[in-house]
Write an enzyme that holds these catalytic residues in place. Structure first.
Site, PDB file in Angstrom:
ATOM      1  N   VAL A 152      10.653  30.124   7.559  1.00 12.62           N
ATOM      2  CA  VAL A 152      10.792  30.142   8.191  1.00 12.62           C
ATOM      3  C   VAL A 152      12.165  30.125   8.395  1.00 12.62           C
ATOM      4  CG1 VAL A 152      11.245  27.927  10.104  1.00 12.62           C
ATOM      5  CG2 VAL A 152       9.435  28.431   9.582  1.00 12.62           C
ATOM      6  N   HIS A 186     -33.234  16.121  -6.316  1.00 16.03           N
ATOM      7  CA  HIS A 186     -33.637  17.070  -5.691  1.00 16.03           C
ATOM      8  C   HIS A 186     -34.383  16.918  -3.871  1.00 16.03           C
ATOM      9  CE1 HIS A 186     -34.777  21.043  -3.360  1.00 16.03           C
ATOM     10  NE2 HIS A 186     -35.797  20.546  -4.071  1.00 16.03           N
ATOM     11  N   ILE A 193      -1.373  18.606   2.735  1.00 15.28           N
ATOM     12  CA  ILE A 193      -0.796  17.865   4.087  1.00 15.28           C
ATOM     13  C   ILE A 193      -0.851  18.447   5.212  1.00 15.28           C
ATOM     14  CG2 ILE A 193       0.928  16.400   4.835  1.00 15.28           C
ATOM     15  CD1 ILE A 193       1.417  15.306   2.209  1.00 15.28           C
ATOM     16  N   ALA A 235      -1.900   9.738  -5.699  1.00 21.59           N
ATOM     17  CA  ALA A 235      -2.303   8.317  -5.427  1.00 21.59           C
ATOM     18  C   ALA A 235      -3.056   7.994  -6.775  1.00 21.59           C
ATOM     19  CB  ALA A 235      -2.755   8.155  -4.251  1.00 21.59           C
ATOM     20  N   GLY A 240       0.460  -1.432  -0.310  1.00 21.58           N
ATOM     21  CA  GLY A 240      -0.104   0.196  -0.169  1.00 21.58           C
ATOM     22  C   GLY A 240       0.318   1.230   0.151  1.00 21.58           C
ATOM     23  N   GLY A 241       2.189   1.112   0.301  1.00 24.36           N
ATOM     24  CA  GLY A 241       2.689   2.057   0.297  1.00 24.36           C
ATOM     25  C   GLY A 241       2.643   3.426   0.615  1.00 24.36           C
TER      26      GLY A 241
END
Length: 471
Positions: A244, A450, A191, A326, A43-44
């Protein structure tokens, strides 16, 4: 000690979304297929430490926030609300397990060999797989075709190396043991905003620092403005146009130096999530030694049939760059397998949707207004707000809108940008229209049930034509 050379029609390096889908399609096409994956599960990144666990936590945290902030609006009284973070994390892990076991089942069903170990691509399409310690057994495959699907890794900042304890990538951010007092998120992309939203809902103070002038760089400007307004109202602290410059850890406290307009301020937090992007990974593939063509960012160069410059070697997914999605990797995996089978197929990206799973959700396909203006292309725009939709009102989900862009002459859809409840699902019909090079009128004259949120897409399409009904 290496085993004897084992022949295989297709050997795939990597068992993430691109790799495992390519393996299944190759097996369906009758090839003897081997998928090399060194992790304990298939699945990585997506299934194990990305898409799936983050969505599980997003869903759980949405329930928690609803009970604490919005249940009373529906006449539901809640006393003694408490957070059981351990159970929430256990549920997340169980969801991941269900998905990984599902992929293993599909491998068995399709008679795919999972070569468990670290794969190395050698010259002549030989793939060497070193098994897990302590045995370190080596199995060597002679592949007729190789598909590289080695994915991507999060980018580190030189002064903020991941320790997954206080300095987190997406991996560490999914398993913080307690709700942070203050979480700093470096990077205002998908993310960072998704994981920041999870911890904000659970009670953390969350500060998002984005170098660019706005969050969600590259997305439609109207969507970004709406998202910025909604997220700030929810409680996210958004510091855009900020850089930063340094950071340090002292015990369990992080100190982060932030510069804006020449002035520097030091922020204190107990956790820092670094979410400044991902870069292609070529683990087990020595591009220089093999003569494999790669780009400036280390991405494998491929054509629209996923072929590399090496004979019978293909590459798919994050390792070839582009949008690191993905579902993009999955489609590229299917194309690679079908090209190997001699089918006349090719990959195109015009209809590739993107989604941000905050709440409200954000979804898009096609071009933005900025891109159309840069091309000098004449276009029409139509927009419809969720606040004018009956189903959105019944759900108290009235933030956001659907926005369509269409060619000024032909009415062909050129872009669609949604922010609102269930935008990730609503984008599907628009993507289908894009795939058939449909027009706004095609969606406008299609009957939508609807009351449903999908009526917002119909009304936005009607707005392009100047005849929206409910506004």
């Amino acid at each position: 000690m290496a085993d004897t050379l084992t022949p295989a029609d297709v050997v795939i390096l990597g068992g993430g979304p691109g790799g495992y889908v390519a393996a299944i399609r190759a097996a369906q096409l009758g090839f003897t297929t081997v998928c090399v994956e060194m992790d304990k599960t298939l699945g990585g990144t997506c299934v194990n430490v990305g898409c799936i666990p983050s969505k599980a936590l997003l869903n759980s945290s949405e329930h928690f926030e609803f009970m604490g902030r919005h249940a009373a609006e529906h006449g539901i009284g809640v006393d003694g609300l408490r957070l059981d973070l351990a159970t929430m994390m256990k549920r997340k892990d169980e969801v991941v397990g269900q998905n990984t076991k599902g992929i293993e089942f599909l491998f068995r069903k399709n008679k795919i060999t999972w070569a468990k170990g670290y794969g190395t691509l050698r010259a002549g399409n030989v793939v060497e797989v070193r098994g897990a310690p302590p045995e370190n057994n080596i199995t060597t495959y002679q592949a007729k075709h190789v598909i590289i699907a080695t994915g991507s890794v999060p980018i580190e900042l030189p002064f903020l190396r991941f320790d997954e304890d206080r300095i987190l990538s997406n991996v560490g951010a999914l398993k913080i043991p307690v709700v942070p007092r203050h979480l700093i998120v470096i990077g205002g992309g998908a993310i960072g905003l998704e994981l920041g939203s999870v911890w904000r809902r659970l009670g953390a103070r969350v500060t998002v620092i984005e170098f660019m002038p706005s969050i969600l760089p590259g997305m439609d400007e109207d969507v970004v403005k709406e998202a910025d307004k909604v997220f700030r109202k929810q409680g996210l602290v958004l510091r855009t146009g900020s850089k930063v410059t340094a950071a340090r850890r002292e015990g369990d406290t992080m100190f982060v130096d932030v510069e804006k307009d020449g002035a520097t301020e030091t922020l204190e937090a107990d956790y820092v999530l670094v979410s400044v992007g991902r870069k292609p990974s070529l683990s087990g593939v020595d591009a220089t030694a093999l003569g494999l063509n790669v780009g400036a960012r280390g991405e494998v160069i491929v054509d629209d049939q996923m072929r590399t410059n090496l004979p019978n070697v293909y590459a798919i997914g994050d390792c070839i760059g582009g949008k690191l999605l993905a579902h993009k990797a999955e489609e590229e995996g299917v194309v690679a397998a079908e090209v190997i089978a001699g089918k006349r197929v090719h990959m195109h990206y015009r209809s590739m949707p993107s989604v941000v799973y905050t709440w409200p959700e954000i979804a898009s396909v096609g071009m933005t207004e900025r891109e159309l203006k840069a091309e000098g292309r004449a276009y029409k725009m139509g927009k419809f707000p969720f606040s004018a939709n009956g189903r959105a009102r019944t759900s108290a989900e009235t933030s956001g809108f659907v926005k369509f862009l269409a060619d000024a002459t032909t009415d062909e859809l050129l872009g669609a940008h949604l922010i609102g409840a269930n935008a990730s699902e609503l984008i599907a019909e628009v993507v289908l229209a894009f795939e058939y090079r449909g027009s706004s009128e095609d969606i406008a004259v299609t009957v939508h049930a609807h009351p449903t949120l999908s009526e917002t897409t119909k009304e936005a399409a009607l707005a392009v034509l100047g005849r929206a009904i409910h506004i």
